[in-house]
Design a protein around this motif. Structure first.
Motif, PDB file in Angstrom:
ATOM      1  N   ASN A  11       3.308 -50.781  40.077  1.00 49.91           N
ATOM      2  CA  ASN A  11       2.067 -50.911  39.319  1.00 49.91           C
ATOM      3  C   ASN A  11       1.560 -49.586  38.764  1.00 49.91           C
ATOM      4  OD1 ASN A  11       0.334 -52.991  38.353  1.00 49.91           O
ATOM      5  ND2 ASN A  11      -1.307 -52.217  39.666  1.00 49.91           N
ATOM      6  N   GLU A  35       5.789 -56.036  33.892  1.00 43.88           N
ATOM      7  CA  GLU A  35       6.469 -55.229  34.902  1.00 43.88           C
ATOM      8  C   GLU A  35       7.856 -54.820  34.412  1.00 43.88           C
ATOM      9  OE1 GLU A  35       6.672 -56.005  39.487  1.00 43.88           O
ATOM     10  OE2 GLU A  35       8.461 -56.890  38.574  1.00 43.88           O
ATOM     11  N   ASN A  61      11.098 -53.932  35.423  1.00 43.12           N
ATOM     12  CA  ASN A  61      11.883 -54.098  36.642  1.00 43.12           C
ATOM     13  C   ASN A  61      13.312 -53.621  36.404  1.00 43.12           C
ATOM     14  OD1 ASN A  61      13.431 -55.247  38.835  1.00 43.12           O
ATOM     15  ND2 ASN A  61      11.712 -56.627  39.221  1.00 43.12           N
TER      16      ASN A  61
END
Length: 268
Positions: free
Chosen positions: A132, A208, A210
């Motif tokens: 985050n 996000e 990833n």
């Protein structure tokens, strides 16, 4: 209850990301049915337990694929299910790990309801790490005419940030399977040719980044698909030519360097 909005969320072995995404949906004021297409995850018991834990808070339909078929197949199985339910009017995309913010769905539904010719709406997006940590904000053009030009240079629609009318799917069909790892960009090329599009100038999603995402694991395949897509849609304009050259150039640049340039020079 029969909701007008279906949220299409494919999932594969990302229970932590799915948990965070489900949690982010709780403050949304627009009613919806969340359709999770589990693409043959190896931790089925954990998936079942998580869905059960949120069943009292969210309207969730879980569709299980017995084996991993890939994201395009999962998306198309989800769309096929949605098309069989006559009460759905809108489809929003979402991926495990991404978080909706600032009452996203209500604002996107309102935009689609206000314009009969509008088929798809997206938004500005905040990119974050799996921890985050803020990376950058993605703020593409907002008007249809500028998006028509931008789509040749890059994908201006972040897939988990879009919402489109069911009418779009009935008109152009399911996600194409001939552009591996780039089904979203290819789909939006078709959408933008048949319907008006727009981007709401507001941050409505946290995306996000990833390391296990398709963009990272299948970058070479995705780059080949992008070059093929731009060739297939080439219209001999300067914008299309620039986009094709850009696709060839970025295929030679490492992913880490591209991310650095995005953070430093292109997005803030």
């Amino acid at each position: 209850m029969e909701h007008h909005l279906a949220i299409l969320l494919p999932h594969y072995n990302n229970i932590e990301g799915l948990t965070a995404t489900l949690q982010s949906l709780l403050p949304e004021t627009e009613s919806f049915t969340l359709i999770v297409i589990d693409d043959g995850s190896t931790n089925q018991m954990e998936v079942d337990e998580l869905i059960a834990a949120f069943k009292s808070k969210l309207d969730i339909t879980l569709i299980k694929q017995t084996k991993c078929l890939g994201v395009t197949a999962a998306l198309n199985n989800g769309l096929s299910y949605i098309l069989k339910q006559p009460h759905f009017k809108y489809i929003a995309r979402l991926d495990a790990g991404d978080k909706c913010i600032n009452n996203r769905f209500a604002k996107q539904v309102k935009a689609l309801q206000a314009n009969a010719s509008l088929g798809l709406v997206s938004s500005y997006v905040t990119f974050v790490t799996v921890n985050n940590t803020f990376l950058f904000n993605f703020k593409p053009p907002t008007t249809h005419s500028k998006l028509q030009q931008a789509i040749y240079k890059y994908n201006p629609f972040i897939h988990p940030a879009v919402m489109y009318k069911v009418e779009v799917v009935k008109t152009i069909g399911l996600y194409p399977e001939n552009y591996p790892a780039l089904e979203d960009h290819a789909y939006f090329f078709k959408v933008i040719k048949h319907f008006k599009t727009m981007v709401l100038p507001e941050l409505l999603l946290e995306y996000e980044v990833n390391p296990n995402s398709i963009s990272n694991l299948k970058r070479k395949q995705q780059t080949k698909s992008r070059i093929k897509l731009l060739k297939d849609n080439y219209n001999y304009t300067f914008t299309a030519t620039l986009g094709l050259v850009r696709a060839f150039a970025t295929s030679l640049i490492p992913k880490t360097i591209l991310l650095y340039f995005k953070k430093t020079f292109f997005y803030k």
